[in-house]
Enzyme design. Structure first.
Site, PDB file in Angstrom:
ATOM      1  N   GLY A   5       9.852   0.671  -3.529  1.00  0.00           N
ATOM      2  CA  GLY A   5      10.829   1.166  -2.546  1.00  0.00           C
ATOM      3  C   GLY A   5      11.905   2.074  -3.123  1.00  0.00           C
ATOM      4  O   GLY A   5      12.754   2.568  -2.391  1.00  0.00           O
ATOM      5  N   TYR A  52      -9.459   5.008  -7.969  1.00  0.00           N
ATOM      6  CA  TYR A  52      -8.319   4.937  -7.040  1.00  0.00           C
ATOM      7  C   TYR A  52      -8.808   4.644  -5.624  1.00  0.00           C
ATOM      8  O   TYR A  52      -8.298   3.756  -4.942  1.00  0.00           O
ATOM      9  CB  TYR A  52      -7.551   6.265  -7.093  1.00  0.00           C
ATOM     10  CG  TYR A  52      -6.485   6.415  -6.043  1.00  0.00           C
ATOM     11  CD1 TYR A  52      -5.268   5.734  -6.139  1.00  0.00           C
ATOM     12  CD2 TYR A  52      -6.664   7.257  -4.935  1.00  0.00           C
ATOM     13  CE1 TYR A  52      -4.279   5.884  -5.177  1.00  0.00           C
ATOM     14  CE2 TYR A  52      -5.684   7.413  -3.973  1.00  0.00           C
ATOM     15  CZ  TYR A  52      -4.493   6.727  -4.095  1.00  0.00           C
ATOM     16  OH  TYR A  52      -3.515   6.876  -3.140  1.00  0.00           O
ATOM     17  N   GLY A 103       9.794   8.005  -3.293  1.00  0.00           N
ATOM     18  CA  GLY A 103       8.735   8.519  -2.416  1.00  0.00           C
ATOM     19  C   GLY A 103       8.642   7.864  -1.046  1.00  0.00           C
ATOM     20  O   GLY A 103       9.643   7.711  -0.329  1.00  0.00           O
ATOM     21  N   ILE A 104       7.431   7.481  -0.689  1.00  0.00           N
ATOM     22  CA  ILE A 104       7.152   6.904   0.633  1.00  0.00           C
ATOM     23  C   ILE A 104       7.911   5.590   0.831  1.00  0.00           C
ATOM     24  O   ILE A 104       8.437   5.319   1.912  1.00  0.00           O
ATOM     25  CB  ILE A 104       5.621   6.677   0.770  1.00  0.00           C
ATOM     26  CG1 ILE A 104       4.893   8.029   0.838  1.00  0.00           C
ATOM     27  CG2 ILE A 104       5.289   5.800   1.971  1.00  0.00           C
ATOM     28  CD1 ILE A 104       3.375   7.948   0.718  1.00  0.00           C
ATOM     29  N   GLY A 105       7.985   4.780  -0.222  1.00  0.00           N
ATOM     30  CA  GLY A 105       8.673   3.488  -0.124  1.00  0.00           C
ATOM     31  C   GLY A 105      10.147   3.668   0.160  1.00  0.00           C
ATOM     32  O   GLY A 105      10.725   2.970   1.010  1.00  0.00           O
TER      33      GLY A 105
END
Ligand SMILES: NC(=O)c1ccc[n+]([C@@H]2O[C@H](COP(=O)([O-])OP(=O)(O)OC[C@H]3O[C@@H](n4cnc5c(N)ncnc54)[C@H](OP(=O)(O)O)[C@@H]3O)[C@@H](O)[C@H]2O)c1
Length: 254
Positions: A13, A149, A16-18
């Protein structure tokens, strides 16, 4: 206010996205805990968010560090309503070059780490709470050099199905979000592109995506808030692609 009085935990978190998801959840009324390995990133992120945010460093591959975090949340809030299992790593490595170390690093962070996060949080998640997994729009694609991945992300995707069933008596909803091309630090970090290569890559790939451009972290955060909210109360076990149509028109030369 879609998440008023909810308590959320987001792995990865601090960036980026978090980070974007943590910020958006706080804007929607939640109290959010962010975690990751780098304390300086978490501190910076918490300062930017400003209020209704807590943090403690933890490594998702080390269960005892997650236990300390969950104990802190239990003491401060009593429970967790939303877990966003977002921490993850990718790479750009041909299958012939994947060694045991890389295999373990990728699987441990993406798959084992997601197990550990759910296992430690679940004891303080009430009935009706929710788990969101971060998979990838590449899940059904044969993208070269991403075999491990994509395998790891497919394992996570399958948790959305199996955990939905396993947690049905507790009415815990489990869904996955599958981002497309979302520029973050991962491009020049884990994926090893130079800033120039990344800029060229974003422009080139943007033109191939039906939406006409690569996405941004807020596109994902908006979808995460939706899945976490009561608006998604009847949505269980799905993988929601947020990719501007990328996976629908593959193969394209990414
Ligand atoms: N960006 C995209 O285009 C894209 C597309 C599809 C899926 N995704 C997924 O989205 C998620 C977030 O990626 P991002 O693009 O936002 O990149 P990012 O900014 O590099 O985020 C990855 C986060 O995971 C944390 N992390 C990594 N290993 C960890 C560990 N062992 N324990 C705890 N935290 C750990 C990192 O923090 P520390 O390094 O401080 O631990 C970092 O905050 C990943 O799961 C990624 O696979 C991204």
């Amino acid at each position: 206010m879609k998440l008023e009085n909810k308590v959320a935990l987001i792995s990865g978190g601090g960036t980026g996205i978090g980070f974007a998801s943590a910020k958006k959840m706080v804007e929607e009324g939640a109290y959010v805990y962010i975690t990751g390995r780098r304390e300086n990133k978490l501190k910076e992120a918490a300062e930017k968010i400003g209020h209704n945010v807590g943090y403690l460093p933890a490594d998702v591959t080390k269960k005892e560090t997650l236990e300390a975090l969950v104990q802190k949340i239990k003491k401060e809030q009593g429970h967790i309503d939303i877990v966003f299992a977002n921490a993850g790593i990718g790479h750009n490595i041909p299958l012939t070059e994947i060694d045991k170390k890389e295999f373990d690093r990728t699987m441990d962070t993406n798959v084992l780490g997601t197990y550990y996060l759910a296992q430690t949080a679940l004891p303080i998640m009430p009935d009706g709470s929710t788990i969101i997994l971060n998979t990838s729009a590449t899940d059904d694609l044969g993208l070269k050099n991403f075999s491990l991945y994509i395998a790891a992300k497919n394992a996570e995707r399958s948790f959305a199905h199996t955990w939905t069933n396993e947690l049905r008596d507790r009415k815990i909803r489990v869904n996955a979000i599958a981002p497309g091309v979302i520029p973050t630090d991962a491009a020049t970090g884990e994926l090893g592109r130079t800033p120039e290569e990344e800029k060229e890559s974003e422009e080139r790939r943007g033109k191939l995506i039906p939406a006409g451009t690569v996405g941004n972290v807020d596109d994902i955060a908006n979808a995460v808030v939706f899945l976490a909210s009561d608006d998604a109360r009847y949505i269980n076990g799905v993988e929601l692609r947020v990719d501007g149509g990328l996976a629908s028109v593959y193969p394209v030369k990414l």
